[in-house]
Structure formats: structure tokens, C-alpha cells
Design a protein around this motif. Structure first.
Motif, short mmCIF file in Angstrom:
data_model
loop_
_atom_site.label_atom_id
_atom_site.label_comp_id
_atom_site.label_asym_id
_atom_site.label_seq_id
_atom_site.Cartn_x
_atom_site.Cartn_y
_atom_site.Cartn_z
N TYR A 90 -1.60 -11.65 -9.02
CA TYR A 90 -1.54 -11.74 -10.74
C TYR A 90 -1.23 -10.87 -10.62
CZ TYR A 90 -5.97 -14.85 -10.21
OH TYR A 90 -7.11 -15.92 -10.02
N SER A 91 -0.96 -9.85 -9.81
CA SER A 91 -0.44 -8.88 -10.29
C SER A 91 1.48 -8.35 -9.86
CB SER A 91 -0.32 -7.36 -9.77
OG SER A 91 -2.14 -6.97 -10.01
N SER A 92 1.89 -9.94 -9.68
CA SER A 92 2.98 -9.79 -8.76
C SER A 92 3.75 -10.30 -11.38
CB SER A 92 3.82 -11.48 -8.59
OG SER A 92 2.85 -11.18 -7.62
N ALA A 93 3.24 -10.96 -11.57
CA ALA A 93 3.15 -11.07 -13.04
C ALA A 93 3.93 -9.72 -13.63
CB ALA A 93 2.76 -11.73 -13.98
N THR A 94 3.14 -8.81 -13.48
CA THR A 94 3.20 -7.72 -13.95
C THR A 94 4.04 -7.10 -13.70
OG1 THR A 94 1.01 -8.00 -14.38
CG2 THR A 94 2.26 -5.52 -15.00
N GLY A 104 -4.43 -5.94 -4.77
CA GLY A 104 -4.31 -4.60 -4.73
C GLY A 104 -4.53 -4.22 -3.18
N GLU A 105 -5.61 -4.80 -2.41
CA GLU A 105 -5.81 -4.42 -1.46
C GLU A 105 -4.38 -5.00 0.10
OE1 GLU A 105 -8.66 -2.51 1.86
OE2 GLU A 105 -8.35 -2.75 -0.48
N ALA A 106 -3.94 -6.12 -0.70
CA ALA A 106 -2.91 -6.48 0.23
C ALA A 106 -1.42 -5.54 -0.19
CB ALA A 106 -2.92 -7.66 -0.19
N MET A 107 -1.85 -4.30 -1.28
CA MET A 107 -0.84 -4.23 -1.58
C MET A 107 -0.40 -2.32 -0.63
SD MET A 107 2.03 -4.66 -3.70
CE MET A 107 2.75 -3.45 -3.38
N ARG A 108 -1.85 -2.41 0.14
CA ARG A 108 -1.70 -0.62 0.54
C ARG A 108 -1.10 -0.75 1.92
NH1 ARG A 108 -8.84 0.64 1.44
NH2 ARG A 108 -7.48 2.25 2.59
N VAL A 165 6.13 1.40 2.67
CA VAL A 165 7.51 2.34 1.20
C VAL A 165 7.14 3.99 1.46
CG1 VAL A 165 7.62 2.58 -0.93
CG2 VAL A 165 7.66 0.16 -0.21
N HIS A 166 6.05 4.38 1.39
CA HIS A 166 5.62 5.74 1.78
C HIS A 166 6.32 6.34 2.99
CE1 HIS A 166 3.84 9.37 0.97
NE2 HIS A 166 3.38 9.18 1.92
N GLU A 167 6.85 5.96 4.25
CA GLU A 167 7.09 5.87 4.99
C GLU A 167 8.62 6.34 4.82
OE1 GLU A 167 5.57 3.70 8.13
OE2 GLU A 167 3.73 4.25 8.01
N ARG A 168 9.58 5.71 3.76
CA ARG A 168 10.77 5.89 4.22
C ARG A 168 10.52 6.70 3.33
NH1 ARG A 168 12.96 1.53 7.06
NH2 ARG A 168 15.10 2.18 5.35
N GLY A 169 10.17 6.79 2.72
CA GLY A 169 10.51 8.28 1.45
C GLY A 169 10.35 9.07 0.11
N ALA A 170 10.17 7.12 -0.09
CA ALA A 170 10.13 6.38 -1.58
C ALA A 170 9.44 7.67 -2.59
CB ALA A 170 10.40 5.00 -1.93
N ASP A 171 9.71 7.31 -4.23
CA ASP A 171 9.22 7.77 -4.73
C ASP A 171 7.97 7.26 -5.34
OD1 ASP A 171 7.93 8.91 -7.46
OD2 ASP A 171 9.33 10.76 -7.09
N SER A 197 12.33 -7.07 -8.92
CA SER A 197 11.09 -6.91 -8.84
C SER A 197 10.86 -7.65 -8.03
CB SER A 197 10.44 -7.50 -10.27
OG SER A 197 9.00 -8.36 -9.69
N TYR A 198 10.11 -7.84 -6.69
CA TYR A 198 9.77 -8.72 -5.66
C TYR A 198 8.30 -8.05 -5.45
CZ TYR A 198 14.44 -6.96 -3.60
OH TYR A 198 15.74 -6.15 -3.84
N SER A 199 8.05 -9.39 -4.64
CA SER A 199 6.69 -9.54 -3.89
C SER A 199 6.62 -8.55 -3.26
CB SER A 199 5.84 -10.66 -3.50
OG SER A 199 4.72 -11.04 -2.71
N GLY A 200 4.92 -7.89 -3.05
CA GLY A 200 4.87 -6.94 -2.08
C GLY A 200 5.03 -7.62 -0.07
N ALA A 201 4.36 -8.24 -0.05
CA ALA A 201 5.55 -9.51 0.89
C ALA A 201 6.81 -9.69 0.79
CB ALA A 201 4.24 -10.91 0.88
#
Length: 353
Positions: free
Chosen positions: A222-226, A274-278, A284-290, A244-248
Motif C-alpha cells: 500500500y505504501s508504494s503509492a505514498t 513494511g516488513e518487506a522493506m527491512r 541500501v544502508h550498506e551502500r552508504g545512502a542517507d 520513486s521505486y517499489s522496494g522490490a
């Protein structure tokens, strides 16, 4: 004083600010109209559509993406997003017998959506207009209509009309399945809480990303729309290069462009999306993004900055998540010297064919 000069006065952004803050009362008013929306839903349910089509542009297109998840998950019907040009430019006239066509437009004035709705109705579809203008051409064309009742919106960037569209779509689709809008009842108070408790974190985020050149927005379910709406709001008010990108989808190639110079706005709720975003945000965090995480489960993900919102049913979470997103777009625009009430080159109603 003209409307344009009024917008460019000594208090830039005041219309957008007021309209963001008006949303709890807009939600209250719309919830009071649920019985009327349920009557329209009853007609749809009686006709038992075999699938649904959604027609929209701009912010309404992101509301349509939210509706797509609602219809597929709650009604378990297949859904497609209409490409209006197949009708307006190429003259396609498909058989839409037993199809539900939802045409979503805050103004109800876009000629392409009117034409798509007219063609759909003449070819057998049950047509429903979802607009903020009951006197619009779209409402006159569709068989059925839902008034989102957001009131006049003076800022160019859609805020309260977007939130009201989401709520109207939820109430309609929930009622088609026989629901009574249970998950929406507490939204006005939850929206007030969201605006109050997220204010400081939003202001800090605006300071943090004031000089950002590009931003990626991402979410699942649902949050893809946001996430999609966030990219649009940041681009049109702050002139950020936002995508914007889907997390997948983010992990299927675009992740290569994410590095220490990338700001990432991530929607992180407590539901399945949200669980799928973890895992996504761990990469993304490993790549150093803020990473700026927004949602009810921000403490469960890797992030540099967090904007929490109250927990609620996942299917209505986008109505709360978008509030700090809108505030962030407003404050970033002001911090970067712009006036979000009057973005350059934009008009309130865009007419396309």
C-alpha cells in the motif's frame, strides 16, 4: 490583488501549510458521508464486476495505485491502470462489459479522463467518478460519482484533496466487500497526532536534506503509492530530482545508482509491506545512502533519520504516512527559497489529451 500575487506575498507556503493541517477535519467530514458512499458500493457489488480499471493522472494516479492494492487485496479482483492515450490518440474502444471503471481526478476537468469514462460507459462499464468537484465534466459523464469533499484547494500542490481521495477510495472499496469502514474511524484523531508528533522530526529532515540534489523514494505494498506521491511532491515544490521505486524494484538494478551521495526516503509501516522493506533498507544502508524512514515501524529498519507515525491497519496507513511527506515537501521548498503555493511552470488544473 490577483491570486498569483496573493500566493507570492510575504508568507510563502501558507496555503499549502493550512491545507495540510486541515486534513483531520476533512477526514471527519468525509467519514460522515460513508452511508452515501456505501450506497454506491452496493450498486457495484450487486453488479459483480469481473475486474476493475483505474483512470487517473498526476497525484490522482498515485491514489489509483493505492486503490489498485485495495481492490486486489480486499476484493481479490484483477486490476489494470488505464493508458488514456489508447482511447484519446489511438481510438481504442474495448468491450468493457461487467468491468468497473474508476476515474479519479481532483478537478474532474481533464479531457482525456472524461473521454475514457465516456467510452467506457458506452462500452458496458460501470463508471464511477471520484472527484473534488461535483459539478465537473467527469461527474456528468460517469454513471456514479463520489465527492471527496476536500473543499477548495488554493495551493498548486495537492495535499488535502489527495488525502481525501485516499479515504474516499478506501470507504468505497471497503463497502463493496461489505465492510463498514472500521479501520477508518479513528483516522481524524490519528491524523492530528501525526501532524503534532512528527513536526520536529520533519523540520530536522528539511534541514538535513536542504542541499540534496537527488532523492530516491521507496515503499512496498500500500505504501508504494505514498512513495510515488512523495517523489512528485518533492519534485514539484522543491525542484529535487526525485525518483520513486517499489522496494522490490529498487533491488533489481536501480540500487547500482545508490551511494553515499543519495538521500533515500523510505516508507516503513508495521504491516507486511513494511516488513518487506527491512531487507531492502539493509542493502541500501550498506551502500552508504542517507535513509529517512517514515512510518510506524521506523525503529525496525536501518536509517539515518526517522519520522514516526502512529500505528494503524496497514490498508489505511498511507493516509497517515503522507502527512509528514507533505510537510517535508513544504518545509524543503521554503528552506530552498521557493514558494510551494506557486511552483514555477505549474497550474492547478492540467488538461491533457
Amino acid at each position: 490583488m490577483t491570486e498569483a500575487s496573493d500566493r507570492n506575498s510575504a508568507d510563502p507556503g501558507r496555503h499549502m501549510r493550512g491545507e495540510v493541517e486541515e486534513q483531520p477535519s476533512v477526514f471527519e467530514g468525509l467519514l460522515a458521508e460513508r452511508p452515501g458512499i456505501a450506497e454506491i458500493a452496493g450498486i457495484i457489488a450487486q453488479r459483480r464486476p469481473r475486474f476493475a480499471l483505474l483512470a487517473a493522472r498526476g497525484s490522482s494516479d498515485h491514489a489509483a495505485l493505492y486503490a489498485k492494492y485495495l481492490v486486489e487485496v480486499l476484493l481479490e479482483l484483477p486490476v489494470g491502470l488505464v493508458s488514456p492515450s489508447t482511447t484519446t490518440l489511438y481510438g481504442a474502444s474495448p468491450d468493457l462489459t461487467d468491468v468497473l471503471l474508476l476515474s479519479i481526478s481532483q478537478s474532474g476537468g481533464s479531457p482525456d479522463l472524461v473521454e475514457v469514462t465516456e467510452t467506457g460507459r458506452s462500452n458496458g462499464a460501470t463508471t464511477v467518478a471520484v472527484t473534488n468537484n461535483p459539478d465537473s465534466a467527469l461527474n456528468a459523464t460517469a454513471e456514479l460519482s463520489v465527492d471527496i469533499r476536500a473543499g477548495t484547494e488554493r495551493a498548486v500542490a495537492a495535499t488535502k484533496s489527495y488525502g481525501a481521495t485516499l479515504l474516499a477510495l478506501y470507504l468505497l472499496i471497503d463497502a463493496v466487500r461489505g465492510g463498514r469502514g472500521e479501520h477508518a474511524r479513528g483516522l481524524p484523531e490519528l491524523a492530528r497526532t501525526t501532524l503534532d508528533t512528527s513536526a520536529d522530526a520533519v523540520s530536522e529532515a528539511a534541514r538535513r536534506y536542504r542541499f540534496a540534489d537527488r532523492m530516491v523514494t521507496t515503499g512496498r505494498g500500500y505504501s508504494s503509492a505514498t512513495a510515488a506521491e512523495a517523489a512528485l511532491k518533492l519534485a514539484e515544490t522543491s525542484y529535487l530530482s526525485a525518483r520513486s521505486y517499489s522496494g522490490a524494484d529498487l533491488l533489481h538494478g536501480p540500487i547500482a545508482a545508490v551511494d553515499t551521495e543519495t538521500a533515500v526516503l523510505a516508507l516503513c509501516g508495521s504491516g507486511r509491506g513494511g516488513e518487506a522493506m527491512r531487507e531492502v533498507l539493509s542493502t541500501v544502508h550498506e551502500r552508504g545512502a542517507d535513509i529517512c524512514a517514515i512510518g510506524s515501524a521506523t525503529t525496525r529498519v536501518d536509517a539515518s533519520h526517522r519520522i514516526a507515525v502512529p500505528d494503524c491497519a496497514e490498508e489505511v496507513a498511507p493516509l497517515l504516512e503522507v502527512l509528514p511527506v507533505q510537510r517535508l515537501a513544504l518545509e524543503l521548498a521554503l528552506a530552498r527559497g521557493g514558494d510551494p503555493d506557486s511552483p514555477r511552470g505549474l497550474n492547478k488544473v492540467t488538461r491533457t489529451r
